[in-house]
Design a protein around this motif. Structure first.
Motif, PDB file in Angstrom:
ATOM      1  N   THR B 182       0.979  -1.216   0.034  1.00  0.00           N
ATOM      2  CA  THR B 182       0.049   0.043   0.070  1.00  0.00           C
ATOM      3  C   THR B 182       0.915   1.174   0.026  1.00  0.00           C
ATOM      4  OG1 THR B 182      -2.055  -1.177   0.997  1.00  0.00           O
ATOM      5  CG2 THR B 182      -1.684   1.501   1.455  1.00  0.00           C
ATOM      6  N   CYS B 184       1.710   4.682   0.789  1.00  0.00           N
ATOM      7  CA  CYS B 184       1.507   5.586   1.807  1.00  0.00           C
ATOM      8  C   CYS B 184       2.313   6.933   1.778  1.00  0.00           C
ATOM      9  CB  CYS B 184       1.451   5.107   3.112  1.00  0.00           C
ATOM     10  SG  CYS B 184       1.193   6.526   4.479  1.00  0.00           S
ATOM     11  N   GLY B 211      -5.125  -0.672  -2.218  1.00  0.00           N
ATOM     12  CA  GLY B 211      -5.453   0.938  -2.449  1.00  0.00           C
ATOM     13  C   GLY B 211      -4.528   1.862  -1.808  1.00  0.00           C
ATOM     14  N   ALA B 213      -2.943   5.209   0.584  1.00  0.00           N
ATOM     15  CA  ALA B 213      -3.610   5.974   1.723  1.00  0.00           C
ATOM     16  C   ALA B 213      -2.554   7.311   1.933  1.00  0.00           C
ATOM     17  CB  ALA B 213      -3.105   5.038   3.052  1.00  0.00           C
ATOM     18  N   PRO B 224      -7.092   8.567  10.282  1.00  0.00           N
ATOM     19  CA  PRO B 224      -7.799   8.064   9.358  1.00  0.00           C
ATOM     20  C   PRO B 224      -7.081   7.206   8.287  1.00  0.00           C
ATOM     21  CG  PRO B 224      -8.377  10.594   9.742  1.00  0.00           C
ATOM     22  CD  PRO B 224      -7.286  10.012  10.321  1.00  0.00           C
ATOM     23  N   ALA B 225      -5.874   7.772   7.812  1.00  0.00           N
ATOM     24  CA  ALA B 225      -4.977   7.214   6.958  1.00  0.00           C
ATOM     25  C   ALA B 225      -4.436   5.930   7.617  1.00  0.00           C
ATOM     26  CB  ALA B 225      -3.798   7.997   6.314  1.00  0.00           C
ATOM     27  N   ARG B 228      -7.229   3.240   7.442  1.00  0.00           N
ATOM     28  CA  ARG B 228      -7.332   2.711   6.024  1.00  0.00           C
ATOM     29  C   ARG B 228      -6.208   1.542   5.624  1.00  0.00           C
ATOM     30  NH1 ARG B 228      -9.375   3.517   1.234  1.00  0.00           N
ATOM     31  NH2 ARG B 228      -7.939   3.832  -0.770  1.00  0.00           N
ATOM     32  N   ILE B 229      -4.924   2.011   6.184  1.00  0.00           N
ATOM     33  CA  ILE B 229      -3.853   0.926   5.771  1.00  0.00           C
ATOM     34  C   ILE B 229      -4.477  -0.352   6.896  1.00  0.00           C
ATOM     35  CG2 ILE B 229      -1.761   0.478   6.931  1.00  0.00           C
ATOM     36  CD1 ILE B 229      -1.161   3.660   6.124  1.00  0.00           C
ATOM     37  N   ARG B 230      -4.904  -0.048   8.151  1.00  0.00           N
ATOM     38  CA  ARG B 230      -5.241  -1.406   8.941  1.00  0.00           C
ATOM     39  C   ARG B 230      -6.389  -2.204   8.073  1.00  0.00           C
ATOM     40  NH1 ARG B 230      -7.555  -0.301  14.903  1.00  0.00           N
ATOM     41  NH2 ARG B 230      -9.098   0.303  13.796  1.00  0.00           N
ATOM     42  N   SER B 231      -7.345  -1.523   7.519  1.00  0.00           N
ATOM     43  CA  SER B 231      -8.439  -2.109   6.943  1.00  0.00           C
ATOM     44  C   SER B 231      -7.912  -3.113   5.745  1.00  0.00           C
ATOM     45  CB  SER B 231      -9.664  -1.090   6.356  1.00  0.00           C
ATOM     46  OG  SER B 231      -8.890  -0.472   5.250  1.00  0.00           O
ATOM     47  N   MET B 232      -6.855  -2.686   5.090  1.00  0.00           N
ATOM     48  CA  MET B 232      -6.302  -3.064   4.099  1.00  0.00           C
ATOM     49  C   MET B 232      -5.085  -4.186   4.192  1.00  0.00           C
ATOM     50  SD  MET B 232      -5.534  -0.161   0.965  1.00  0.00           S
ATOM     51  CE  MET B 232      -4.967   1.221   1.964  1.00  0.00           C
TER      52      MET B 232
END
Lengths: 323, 417
Positions: B182, B184, B211, B213, B224-225, B228-232
């Motif tokens: 990812t 970032c 995706g 970040a 929030p970023a 998002r990383i954790r969800s991916m």
């Protein structure tokens, strides 16, 4: 248009100032010509903003959006699609006019107070900056580097320093003229009546939506065109400068210091403060970091304390006292 | 002559002489070309959002220039000394252009330099073209003017290639299970540009790109970023991150206790010494020493003699308190200025440009302070031919170990925890 407008136009003073201004590039060295050009850009921006912020009394903080549209959109059309920058300038001006009208409609529809209007327009400006920085077509965070200015007027190129200066001199004169024309026309009376008491103005038949939209659209179009010229002059459309709400703050500062609501005041404010800021940085930049900002702040405070109603009204009051 | 004896005539003569002296002095000074100092304009961001780069780098630059002057100046110009003319652009690119114009046309500098990050490089380029002024940027990741040379990392062959090579090194040579990635990165111009190249290179290297970040450079919190990383759940998170965004990103990672990905990237947001101070040592220890590798052009522990010597000198002789990458990059810039002036042998603009083209500081040269195995030489695009960088891992005592490339390494990469 009242006779005041024609009387001012026929007076020798504006023409004298314009003539002196026009010969400056032949006298000034490169660096000082640049400072004067930047000053003219800010004078024009402050004058254009004054139509909404000064005459109509709506403190718009969205004007970086119009500068950004003029600068970034016309540059993107040129760099990415090869569209002539004259056409790009017109397209950006049209987009700015539509956005300006939309902002006015929101203001009218929700009867926003002055503070709410300022905050909503600031939100628009912030959103616009984020949009520009996140949009590849508009150059993203990197901005757009324009082709070198070779002086080809058909390509919106004015031949560098002197040419850009003369174009901006004309643009500044146009902005002041538009202010003067509005102030001496029914639109000016309507805007001032709305500024002083919106409900009372409406009660006597002043169309709020029509007048607000007209003022904002004129201001947005002028601001957008200045944005296009500014980007062309810099040869680099930098979103952090041209689409940043900080730019609006500077414009509002110059207009306020010069004198809100008058035709000449906002430009005068820019002529007083913009060169001071540039020269202070040049002379003190190698001393203590930030010292020039501190002194600039003191100058601004001093000017505001000396002339709370703006420098232009101070000058007029001096003139009245002498006569 | 007493004051009382000054009459109108002597006063007039004296005043005329003084005036003539004042008017003629710049010409007299320039006429003595050999003895006259070489004026070098330095545009730094001493205030504003980019001030950290210059405030760390400038003292090292000044120290090196003073040292060069003390050691006899520029020998090919008869020992002419270098005189620095400073300017502050307040971290605003448009003002960089204005200050460049002032230094060139009013201060009549012979050469221009400064921290000049990429946005400032873009702004200054039209001025350099117009006034045909040679310039050395310490940090810009590109050059849009034939008059501008830069020591900065190229977005592709500098940042992106170094990061992608490191990812392949971890996966193929060190056995890290890395399949997904990812990006970032700080969402500003250098971050975006580097990311475009990095994504291409990572795809070519066989990584699956999840995706993105991007880090909002104006945000006060990067949670929030990180969510998002954790969800991916990527195996690897990588990108170019500024020191400010790095602090917020590591803080968010600490708050969320997220350690399931390897974090790698550069430069300041991962490798800057100030991270320990700004995060606080406890938080820094928890996040910087676990599953994190930092890209940098400088590390005091690297097996590079020139780099170690300059660190010692800046610390023990110059008494600088902050010796990070900006200090070393700026010290290197001072040496490049010296070499270019020596090679040019004159103040002529064309000769100075030739001086840049002739620059060749080979690996092992005591004046080479950066980790460049192929030495310091400008390519045709006016960026360094060798854009490579090192990767380091932080230790709990706030020191670093170099782990990549093998040539400079003094440790193995820490296993994923």
């Amino acid at each position: 248009m009242r006779p005041d407008f024609y009387r001012t136009l026929l007076s020798p003073w504006p023409w004298l100032v314009l003539t002196v201004g026009a010969v400056m590039p032949l006298l000034l060295p490169n660096y000082y010509l640049h400072i004067l050009t930047v000053t003219l850009i800010y004078a024009a921006l402050a004058s254009a903003w004054n139509i909404v912020g000064g005459i109509a009394g709506q403190i718009s903080l969205a004007h970086s959006l119009f500068v950004g549209a003029g600068a970034m959109l016309s540059s993107a059309l040129l760099v990415k699609l090869g569209v002539n920058m004259w056409l790009g300038m017109l397209a950006a001006a049209a987009v700015s006019a539509v956005i300006g009208a939309l902002v006015s409609f929101i203001d009218y529809r929700f009867r926003l107070g002055h503070l709410s209007f300022a905050l909503i327009t600031l939100a628009f400006a912030e959103m616009a900056e984020i949009y520009v920085i996140g949009t590849d077509f508009l150059g993203g965070a990197s901005g757009l580097f324009l082709p070198r200015d070779t002086g080809d007027i058909t390509q919106f190129q004015f031949g560098g320093g002197r040419g850009a200066y003369w174009v901006m001199l004309g643009m500044t004169a146009l902005c002041i003229l538009v202010n003067l024309a509005i102030l001496t026309s029914p639109l000016g009376y309507n805007l001032r009546s709305m500024r002083d008491n919106e409900n009372a103005a409406q009660a006597i038949g002043v169309g709020l939506l029509r007048n607000k939209t007209l003022a904002m659209t004129i201001s947005a179009v002028l601001t957008s065109i200045i944005g296009t010229i500014y980007a062309r002059y810099l040869t680099f459309a930098d979103p952090y400068l041209l689409a940043s709400p900080v730019l609006t703050i500077e414009i509002v500062l110059f207009a306020t210091v010069g004198g809100l609501g008058s035709a000449i005041g906002p430009a005068l404010g820019a002529f007083l403060l913009a060169p001071v800021g540039e020269i202070l940085r040049g002379q003190l930049g190698d001393k203590l970091p930030g010292l020039h900002y501190f002194i600039y702040g003191l100058v601004v405070i001093g000017v505001i304390l000396a002339s709370p109603g703006g420098v232009w009204s101070f000058i007029k009051s001096l003139g009245r006292r002498r006569s | 002559m007493s004051v009382g004896s000054i009459n109108r005539r002597t006063f007039t003569v004296g005043a005329a002489a003084l005036t003539a002296g004042a008017v003629a002095s710049p010409y007299v000074r320039r006429a003595g070309a050999q003895g006259a100092p070489i004026r070098v304009g330095v545009i730094n961001s001493m205030s504003g959002s980019l001030a950290a780069y210059s405030q760390e780098g400038h003292p090292a630059f000044v120290y090196l220039i003073d040292k060069i002057n003390a050691e006899g100046g520029i020998k090919s110009m008869g020992g002419a000394k270098i005189e620095l003319v400073m300017a502050d652009d307040t971290s605003q690119p448009a003002r960089t252009a204005t200050e460049a114009r002032r230094l060139i046309t009013e201060e009549k500098v012979d050469l221009l330099t400064g921290s000049l990050l990429s946005a400032q490089m873009l702004a200054i380029s039209p001025v350099l073209d117009e006034l045909q002024q040679p310039c050395l940027s310490v940090w810009a990741g590109g050059s849009k003017s034939p008059f501008l040379y830069t020591l900065g990392y190229h977005y592709d062959r500098g940042y992106a290639k170094s990061m992608a090579d490191f990812a392949v090194f971890l996966r193929d040579k060190k056995g890290f299970a890395l399949k997904t990635f990812t990006p970032c990165y700080s969402n500003y111009e250098a971050g975006q540009q580097t990311n475009n190249f990095l994504v291409d290179r990572m795809k070519k290297a066989g990584f699956e790109v999840l995706g993105e970040a991007p880090l909002d450079t104006k945000a006060q919190d990067q949670t929030p970023a990180m969510i998002r990383i954790r969800s991916m759940k990527p195996d690897l998170v990588m990108g170019l991150v500024t020191p400010r965004d790095g602090i917020l990103m590591h803080q968010a990672r600490y708050n969320l206790a997220y350690h399931n990905s390897i974090f790698a990237g550069g430069t300041g947001g991962y490798s800057d010494l100030t991270l320990w101070r700004d995060l606080s040592p406890d938080i820094a220890k928890a996040v910087l020493t676990r599953n994190l590798f930092a890209m940098t052009g400088f590390s005091a522990s690297a097996n590079i003699s020139g780099m170690q010597k300059i660190v010692t000198e800046l610390r023990d002789v110059a008494k600088l308190k902050l010796i990070g990458q900006s200090a070393i990059q700026s010290a290197q810039a001072a040496r490049v200025v010296q070499r270019v002036l020596e090679a040019a042998g004159s103040r002529d603009k064309k000769a100075l440009l030739e001086g840049f083209k002739k620059l060749d500081i080979k690996f092992g040269d005591p004046d080479l302070y950066l980790s460049k195995p192929s030495g310091l030489k400008f390519a045709d695009d006016r960026l360094l031919e060798d854009g490579s960088a090192m990767f380091v891992q932080w230790m709990e005592n706030q020191s670093q170990q170099v782990i990549f490339p093998d040539q400079f390494a003094n440790a193995q990469p820490r296993a994923k925890a």
